[in-house]
Structure formats: structure tokens, C-alpha cells
Design an enzyme around this catalytic site. Structure first.
Site, short mmCIF file in Angstrom:
data_model
loop_
_atom_site.label_atom_id
_atom_site.label_comp_id
_atom_site.label_asym_id
_atom_site.label_seq_id
_atom_site.Cartn_x
_atom_site.Cartn_y
_atom_site.Cartn_z
CG ASP A 1 -0.35 29.16 17.33
OD1 ASP A 1 0.84 30.04 17.54
OD2 ASP A 1 -0.72 28.55 17.85
CG ASP B 1 1.93 25.39 13.52
OD1 ASP B 1 2.09 24.27 12.54
OD2 ASP B 1 2.84 26.05 12.75
CG ASP C 1 -2.16 25.06 20.21
OD1 ASP C 1 -1.54 24.24 19.78
OD2 ASP C 1 -1.49 26.50 19.66
#
Length: 266
Positions: A37, A39, A213
């Protein structure tokens, strides 16, 4: 109604799920495939998407990892490919943008759409809501539209009601992120992107790891489990399908860079 991102702090107090161990050292090996991922995983989250800071050396590290893994690395992000390219530069690595709606194999400039474009009427409705509720930040993407409410947390309930109503009418998915709600077209999912990559020759037969996240990464965690791999949650502990956890973005960088150092010493 509670913002789903608040579950991060609540999960720290929960006893139902124990904390996860850190992942084992990343191995540069033929069976290793890595999905990242962006961000909150490779860069720290900022108040606005265009305010993120790309650490010095991050693009170089990503390219070196992809080269060492013979192309078995892909970035799978909610950002559009245009936005990601503006931040990282022209990296010849595999990327899926817009939560998987945009699919670009390594070394290619051709982008394959895995979803239909977002209807204009949906975008107009979200923009109208944003303007009427304090000027919320609207992030338009080819197959989705995100409304960021970090600076206006009190509008969450009304925003969610609005988004769910539009989603029900037009057959869209509602995705929750950290202080953001996003309406997404069918097919624009991170699990779909992982599956598409795993069907390619360079990824076939590998044990993939997905590092992410956010709640939007849970689909991808489930996808890699289906291929015998596992997910790495970044940030606070919460209910998750991930197998391991890293504390923050800095810990992700350390884990990745350690693999490069170990490979040089081997």
C-alpha cells in the site's frame, strides 16, 4: 454513530484479539512476492493527499526491491496512477491504482481498467454535499471519489448517510479510510488487483505478502491468504485479517531496507 477509524484506539484496549507479532525478515527469494500500500504504509498520512512527504530514497528502494525480486513487487494503492506517478516519479514497477481499478504491469505504460468509470451524477452529488458541509476535500479518481473529513469530523454521520444512499442507488461500494469515505465502482478492489497480479507469470506460484494500514487493505489481506501468504498490518492493533504487524511507516522502511542489506551480504 462512530467513525470506523476510531476503532484503532478502541482495539488497543480490546482483549478479544491479541497483538500480532512482527513479520519475519523479508527474504529475497524466488517464492517471495510483495504487495505494498502507499499512504500510511510507505508514506505518513497528511491532512491533505497532496501534502504527503515522500522520504528521500523511497523510490530508489522500491525499484531495487522490485529488481531483486525479478518484478514480483507491486504497489496497490487507493490513489490514482496519475497522483502516484507525480509523487514517486516514473518507476518501472507494477502498480494498481484507484483501489485496483487501474492496473499497470511492470515496465509498461499501458493501463488496463478493471472497473467502469464513476457516473458523473455520483460525482456531482458528492461535490454538492462537500460544498454544503463546510467545503470538504473531494478527491476525484477514475473509478471512485473520496471525501476527506479530517478537518470537519462532525460531519461524519451525515456524510456516511449520504454516501450509503448514493451507493445503494447506483450499486457502488462504500469504503472507509482514515478520516475519509469513498464511493467505489464494482471491480475497483484491492483483492481484485492482487488476484490479477498473481495470475501473471512473474507472480505465479509465489507466497505473497501484502503490507497495508487501512480498512481498505483488508480485502487484500484476505486475497493473499488465499495464495498461501499473509498480510502485514501497519499502525495500531485492530481487528484484522493480517498475520503480522509493524508499528509505523518507519518500521516498514526498516523491514524493507533490511531485506536489501541481507541480500547484499548473502
Amino acid at each position: 454513530m462512530t467513525d470506523p477509524s476510531d476503532s484503532l484506539s478502541l482495539a488497543e484496549q480490546a482483549t478479544a484479539q491479541r497483538d500480532l507479532p512482527p513479520p519475519p525478515p523479508l527474504r529475497i527469494a524466488p517464492q517471495t512476492a510483495l504487495f505494498l500500500d502507499f499512504d500510511g504504509t510507505l508514506v505518513d498520512i497528511a491532512d491533505r493527499p497532496d501534502e504527503v512527504v515522500v522520504p528521500n530514497g523511497l523510490p530508489k528502494m522500491i525499484k531495487e526491491l522490485a529488481d531483486r525480486l525479478d518484478g514480483r513487487l507491486a504497489i496497490v494503492t487507493g490513489r490514482s496512477l496519475t497522483a502516484l506517478d507525480a509523487l514517486l516519479g516514473p518507476l518501472p514497477v507494477a502498480v494498481a491504482g484507484s483501489h485496483g481499478g487501474e492496473f499497470r504491469p511492470a515496465g509498461s505504460n499501458a493501463v488496463r481498467a478493471l472497473a467502469e468509470p464513476l457516473p458523473a451524477v455520483v460525482a456531482e452529488a458528492l461535490v454538492a454535499f462537500a460544498k454544503a458541509n463546510g467545503g470538504l476535500l473531494v478527491e476525484a479518481k477514475p473509478f471512485s471519489m473520496a471525501v476527506h473529513y479530517r478537518r470537519h469530523p462532525s460531519v461524519f454521520d451525515n456524510l456516511l448517510t449520504c454516501a450509503e444512499g448514493i451507493a445503494s442507488e447506483y450499486g457502488l461500494a462504500v469504503k472507509h479510510g482514515k478520516q475519509v469515505i469513498e464511493l467505489v465502482m464494482p471491480g475497483s478492489n484491492k483483492d481484485n488487483a492482487v488476484i490479477q497480479f498473481m495470475e501473471r507469470p512473474e507472480f505465479a506460484g509465489t507466497l505473497p505478502q501484502f503490507v497495508g494500514d487501512d480498512m481498505t487493505d483488508e480485502d487484500a489481506f484476505h486475497a493473499v491468504i488465499g495464495f498461501g501468504g499473509g498480510g502485514v498490518l501497519v499502525g495500531h492493533m485492530r481487528p484484522t485479517a493480517a498475520r503480522w504487524r509493524l508499528e509505523n511507516v518507519a518500521a516498514v522502511h526498516s523491514w524493507l531496507s533490511s531485506a536489501l542489506i541481507a541480500g547484499e551480504e548473502a
